[in-house]
Design an enzyme around this catalytic site. Structure first.
Site, PDB file in Angstrom:
ATOM      1  N   ARG A   1      19.058  -1.530 -18.982  1.00 36.19           N
ATOM      2  CA  ARG A   1      18.753  -0.246 -18.337  1.00 36.19           C
ATOM      3  C   ARG A   1      19.523   0.886 -19.001  1.00 36.19           C
ATOM      4  O   ARG A   1      19.059   2.029 -18.988  1.00 36.19           O
ATOM      5  CB  ARG A   1      19.153  -0.295 -16.865  1.00 36.19           C
ATOM      6  CG  ARG A   1      18.319  -1.241 -16.056  1.00 36.19           C
ATOM      7  CD  ARG A   1      18.654  -1.107 -14.601  1.00 36.19           C
ATOM      8  NE  ARG A   1      18.542   0.288 -14.197  1.00 36.19           N
ATOM      9  CZ  ARG A   1      18.839   0.753 -12.999  1.00 36.19           C
ATOM     10  NH1 ARG A   1      19.266  -0.077 -12.081  1.00 36.19           N
ATOM     11  NH2 ARG A   1      18.712   2.019 -12.706  1.00 36.19           N
TER      12      ARG A   1
ATOM     13  N   ASP B   1      31.967   5.205 -14.190  1.00 34.17           N
ATOM     14  CA  ASP B   1      31.130   4.395 -15.088  1.00 34.17           C
ATOM     15  C   ASP B   1      31.942   3.685 -16.182  1.00 34.17           C
ATOM     16  O   ASP B   1      31.380   2.922 -16.967  1.00 34.17           O
ATOM     17  CB  ASP B   1      30.033   5.262 -15.726  1.00 34.17           C
ATOM     18  CG  ASP B   1      28.997   5.716 -14.708  1.00 34.17           C
ATOM     19  OD1 ASP B   1      28.945   5.138 -13.608  1.00 34.17           O
ATOM     20  OD2 ASP B   1      28.245   6.664 -15.003  1.00 34.17           O
TER      21      ASP B   1
ATOM     22  N   CYS C   1      21.746  -0.286  -2.870  1.00 34.37           N
ATOM     23  CA  CYS C   1      22.261  -0.256  -4.243  1.00 34.37           C
ATOM     24  C   CYS C   1      23.475  -1.172  -4.319  1.00 34.37           C
ATOM     25  O   CYS C   1      24.257  -1.243  -3.369  1.00 34.37           O
ATOM     26  CB  CYS C   1      22.646   1.176  -4.596  1.00 34.37           C
ATOM     27  SG  CYS C   1      23.407   1.322  -6.203  1.00 34.37           S
TER      28      CYS C   1
ATOM     29  N   LYS D   1      22.056   8.159 -21.416  1.00 30.27           N
ATOM     30  CA  LYS D   1      21.130   7.807 -20.330  1.00 30.27           C
ATOM     31  C   LYS D   1      21.145   8.867 -19.232  1.00 30.27           C
ATOM     32  O   LYS D   1      20.106   9.339 -18.792  1.00 30.27           O
ATOM     33  CB  LYS D   1      21.522   6.444 -19.730  1.00 30.27           C
ATOM     34  CG  LYS D   1      20.790   6.136 -18.431  1.00 30.27           C
ATOM     35  CD  LYS D   1      21.156   4.793 -17.860  1.00 30.27           C
ATOM     36  CE  LYS D   1      22.387   4.759 -16.998  1.00 30.27           C
ATOM     37  NZ  LYS D   1      22.207   5.263 -15.614  1.00 30.27           N
ATOM     38  N   ASN D   2      22.343   9.227 -18.799  1.00 32.71           N
ATOM     39  CA  ASN D   2      22.423  10.115 -17.639  1.00 32.71           C
ATOM     40  C   ASN D   2      22.148  11.581 -17.975  1.00 32.71           C
ATOM     41  O   ASN D   2      22.171  12.441 -17.096  1.00 32.71           O
ATOM     42  CB  ASN D   2      23.774   9.943 -16.930  1.00 32.71           C
ATOM     43  CG  ASN D   2      23.842   8.584 -16.245  1.00 32.71           C
ATOM     44  OD1 ASN D   2      22.824   7.912 -16.081  1.00 32.71           O
ATOM     45  ND2 ASN D   2      25.042   8.170 -15.874  1.00 32.71           N
TER      46      ASN D   2
ATOM     47  N   ARG E   1      25.108   5.170  -1.466  1.00 33.91           N
ATOM     48  CA  ARG E   1      24.429   6.188  -2.264  1.00 33.91           C
ATOM     49  C   ARG E   1      23.303   6.943  -1.537  1.00 33.91           C
ATOM     50  O   ARG E   1      22.135   6.888  -1.955  1.00 33.91           O
ATOM     51  CB  ARG E   1      23.913   5.571  -3.573  1.00 33.91           C
ATOM     52  CG  ARG E   1      25.025   4.911  -4.362  1.00 33.91           C
ATOM     53  CD  ARG E   1      24.568   4.383  -5.680  1.00 33.91           C
ATOM     54  NE  ARG E   1      24.352   5.419  -6.673  1.00 33.91           N
ATOM     55  CZ  ARG E   1      23.904   5.186  -7.888  1.00 33.91           C
ATOM     56  NH1 ARG E   1      23.625   3.971  -8.260  1.00 33.91           N
ATOM     57  NH2 ARG E   1      23.741   6.170  -8.740  1.00 33.91           N
TER      58      ARG E   1
HETATM   59  N1  EPU Z   1      26.744  11.120  -2.249  1.00 32.69           N
HETATM   60  C1  EPU Z   1      26.489  11.422  -0.928  1.00 32.69           C
HETATM   61  N2  EPU Z   1      25.354  12.140  -0.631  1.00 32.69           N
HETATM   62  C2  EPU Z   1      24.481  12.557  -1.581  1.00 32.69           C
HETATM   63  C3  EPU Z   1      24.744  12.249  -2.928  1.00 32.69           C
HETATM   64  C4  EPU Z   1      25.902  11.529  -3.238  1.00 32.69           C
HETATM   65  O1  EPU Z   1      27.261  11.056  -0.049  1.00 32.69           O
HETATM   66  O2  EPU Z   1      23.498  13.197  -1.228  1.00 32.69           O
HETATM   67  C5  EPU Z   1      27.959  10.343  -2.601  1.00 32.69           C
HETATM   68  C6  EPU Z   1      27.611   8.985  -3.199  1.00 32.69           C
HETATM   69  O3  EPU Z   1      27.358   8.017  -2.202  1.00 32.69           O
HETATM   70  C7  EPU Z   1      28.839   8.675  -4.033  1.00 32.69           C
HETATM   71  C8  EPU Z   1      29.283  10.056  -4.510  1.00 32.69           C
HETATM   72  O4  EPU Z   1      28.641  10.998  -3.649  1.00 32.69           O
HETATM   73  O5  EPU Z   1      29.841   8.114  -3.230  1.00 32.69           O
HETATM   74  C9  EPU Z   1      28.921  10.385  -5.947  1.00 32.69           C
HETATM   75  O6  EPU Z   1      27.570  10.077  -6.199  1.00 32.69           O
HETATM   76  P1  EPU Z   1      26.663  10.922  -7.183  1.00 32.69           P
HETATM   77  O7  EPU Z   1      25.581  11.552  -6.405  1.00 32.69           O
HETATM   78  O8  EPU Z   1      27.513  11.785  -8.043  1.00 32.69           O
HETATM   79  O9  EPU Z   1      26.045   9.766  -8.060  1.00 32.69           O
HETATM   80  P2  EPU Z   1      24.590   9.792  -8.684  1.00 32.69           P
HETATM   81  O10 EPU Z   1      24.220  11.170  -9.014  1.00 32.69           O
HETATM   82  O11 EPU Z   1      23.675   8.989  -7.839  1.00 32.69           O
HETATM   83  C10 EPU Z   1      25.301   9.627 -11.194  1.00 32.69           C
HETATM   84  C11 EPU Z   1      25.064   8.681 -12.325  1.00 32.69           C
HETATM   85  C12 EPU Z   1      25.813   7.396 -12.045  1.00 32.69           C
HETATM   86  C13 EPU Z   1      27.298   7.713 -11.929  1.00 32.69           C
HETATM   87  C14 EPU Z   1      27.515   8.755 -10.829  1.00 32.69           C
HETATM   88  C15 EPU Z   1      28.957   9.217 -10.706  1.00 32.69           C
HETATM   89  C16 EPU Z   1      22.897   9.345 -13.094  1.00 32.69           C
HETATM   90  C17 EPU Z   1      21.447   9.034 -13.258  1.00 32.69           C
HETATM   91  N3  EPU Z   1      23.640   8.450 -12.456  1.00 32.69           N
HETATM   92  O12 EPU Z   1      24.812   8.981 -10.022  1.00 32.69           O
HETATM   93  O13 EPU Z   1      25.605   6.548 -13.172  1.00 32.69           O
HETATM   94  O14 EPU Z   1      28.033   6.554 -11.626  1.00 32.69           O
HETATM   95  O15 EPU Z   1      26.698   9.910 -11.079  1.00 32.69           O
HETATM   96  O16 EPU Z   1      29.393   9.761 -11.900  1.00 32.69           O
HETATM   97  O17 EPU Z   1      23.356  10.373 -13.568  1.00 32.69           O
HETATM   98  C18 EPU Z   1      25.572   4.506 -14.331  1.00 32.69           C
HETATM   99  O18 EPU Z   1      25.222   5.152 -15.337  1.00 32.69           O
HETATM  100  O19 EPU Z   1      25.894   3.292 -14.383  1.00 32.69           O
HETATM  101  C19 EPU Z   1      25.598   5.184 -13.039  1.00 32.69           C
HETATM  102  C20 EPU Z   1      25.641   4.519 -11.875  1.00 32.69           C
END
Ligand code: EPU
Length: 419
Positions: A398, A306, A117, A22-23, A122
């Protein structure tokens, strides 16, 4: 609303095929916006988030064709709207991934800010700061990100913290920028590398994906290509824990165990015997009770957030006590209360859950709150005495392809009912 009914107590046995990640597929679908020419995406998992992304691209005027094997052909030459509406973004935060591609290719984009969320706040501030540093003008107004730019310019970015989709968005934006962009403290997740591999196949020039420093040398144009999506390491891990929890013996095919190191280490610590080769992994826990493990989530290559909920389920019935520390998201323990209703012994303080294994869980009606929490409740149901009813399973659809069919194939007694 559909529910899953699970009659616990069966050991899982047999062999199944792991789906595409998915990711990885979500950023790759966003990357199709960069291609001058049609893209063919293969090994696409049949998931609600994929359908949502297709809907989002479709609303922009992008042409999408799906064949019976779920291969998708995407042609962005028909695009006529550079807009991602709130009603789509609020259902899938990964929609933010269209921002970088739209801005770098078309010079403007309007994308809804993702709302609240279930697992944490996030924010997307790091995505926006990175784009601004590359020369974009960004204004957040009325809940929308309004972004504009002339050709983006390569720059040196040092990310304040590791973000997966943030790294992906900036990497995609940098592919068509003038000059070189360096992303330091980049996410090293295999899905980031898979996206970089796809972009390079489209004609991008990206080095260092999979390490903490990524260099993107901007090019004039990207082209369509054929790309097959990486296997889902979290689906693989979820089925491995399902097998460990039920004392079973399962082989998972079409996966890449080299990306599961931290997960496999914890399963071995729990007492599982693991064998693997380049594209399969086998777990044998035959009739044994797992031992508790301590987990601390962190960005790749450390233990993935995850998989946290699934290991919480494992610790619920394991021998001894285990500590689960969630360091990526601030509110990812929503499954705990549901597990407690099944008789689990879990105490949460701050971002740590101490789980003391009990001899048995007892079935109860439970409610899924997010994707991985739903998976963990299904795992708990597989081992509980009696019939567990998991409600709000749209979360599971999802991110897990045919989960009840795959579990049934392994001998679980699980079925979907309409109400
Ligand atoms: N964060 C910030 N600012 C930003 C972006 C992130 O503070 O601009 C913080 C977030 O709040 C969090 C941390 O950084 O505390 C990590 O978040 P990240 O941005 O890495 O998460 P994401 O990119 O939104 C992806 C996966 C998630 C997975 C996370 C962590 C996708 C589509 N989603 O989310 O997947 O948990 O990385 O590995 O790639 C899932 O599949 O169930 C899922 C939630």
């Amino acid at each position: 609303m559909e529910k899953l009914l699970i009659d616990g107590g069966q050991s899982l046995e047999g062999e199944i095929r792991v789906s595409g990640a998915k990711n990885a597929v979500l950023p790759i679908l966003a990357a199709t916006l960069l291609a001058d020419g049609p893209m063919q995406i293969e090994n696409v998992p049949h998931l609600q988030d994929v359908t949502t992304t297709m809907e989002l691209l479709g609303r922009m005027g992008v042409s999408l064709t799906l064949d019976e094997r779920m291969n998708i052909e995407v042609d962005s030459s028909t695009i006529n709207e550079l807009f991602a509406p709130y009603e789509v973004v609020k259902t899938m935060r990964a929609s933010i991934l269209v921002l970088g591609p739209l801005l770098t290719r078309f010079g403007q984009a309007e994308v809804s800010l993702p709302g609240g969320c279930a697992i944490g706040s996030r924010p997307v501030n790091l995505h926006l700061h990175g784009l601004e540093a590359m020369g974009a003008e960004i204004e957040v107004k009325g809940g929308y990100i309004h972004a504009r730019s002339k050709r983006l310019e390569g720059t040196h970015l040092v990310m304040d913290s590791v973000t997966v989709t943030g790294t992906e968005n900036l990497m995609m934006a940098a592919t068509l920028a003038a000059g070189t962009t360096i992303i330091e403290n980049a996410a090293r997740e295999p899905e980031v590398t898979d996206l970089a591999n796809c972009l390079n196949k489209m004609g991008a020039n990206i080095e260092g994906a999979g390490t903490g420093t990524i260099a993107v040398h901007g090019v004039e144009k990207l082209y369509g290509c054929q790309y097959s999506v990486l296997a889902d390491r979290i689906e693989t891990g979820t089925f491995l824990v399902a097998t460990a929890i039920t004392g079973g013996h399962v082989r998972l095919k079409n996966t890449q165990p080299n990306f599961l190191e931290s997960i496999l280490l914890k399963l071995k610590e729990a007492g599982a015997s693991i064998h693997c080769d380049a594209d399969w992994v086998e777990i044998d826990m035959y009739k044994r009770r797992p031992k508790s493990v301590d987990i601390c989530t962190a960005p790749y290559p450390a233990f993935p957030t995850d998989m946290q909920a699934q290991f919480t389920a494992l610790n619920c019935i394991a021998e001894g006590s285990g500590t689960i520390t969630e360091s990526v998201f601030e509110n990812r323990f929503m499954h705990v209360q549901e597990m407690q209703r099944m008789g689990a012994n879990i105490k949460v303080t701050g971002n740590t859950a101490i789980v003391t294994g009990v001899d048995r869980l007892v079935a109860a009606p439970v409610m899924a709150t997010d994707l991985r929490a739903s998976a963990s409740l299904i795992l708990a149901g597989l081992i509980a005495e009696g019939q567990t009813i998991v409600d709000r399973i749209y979360h599971i659809d999802r991110g897990y392809e045919c989960i009840e069919e795959k579990l049934t194939q392994l001998g679980a007694r699980i079925r979907r009912v309409p109400h």
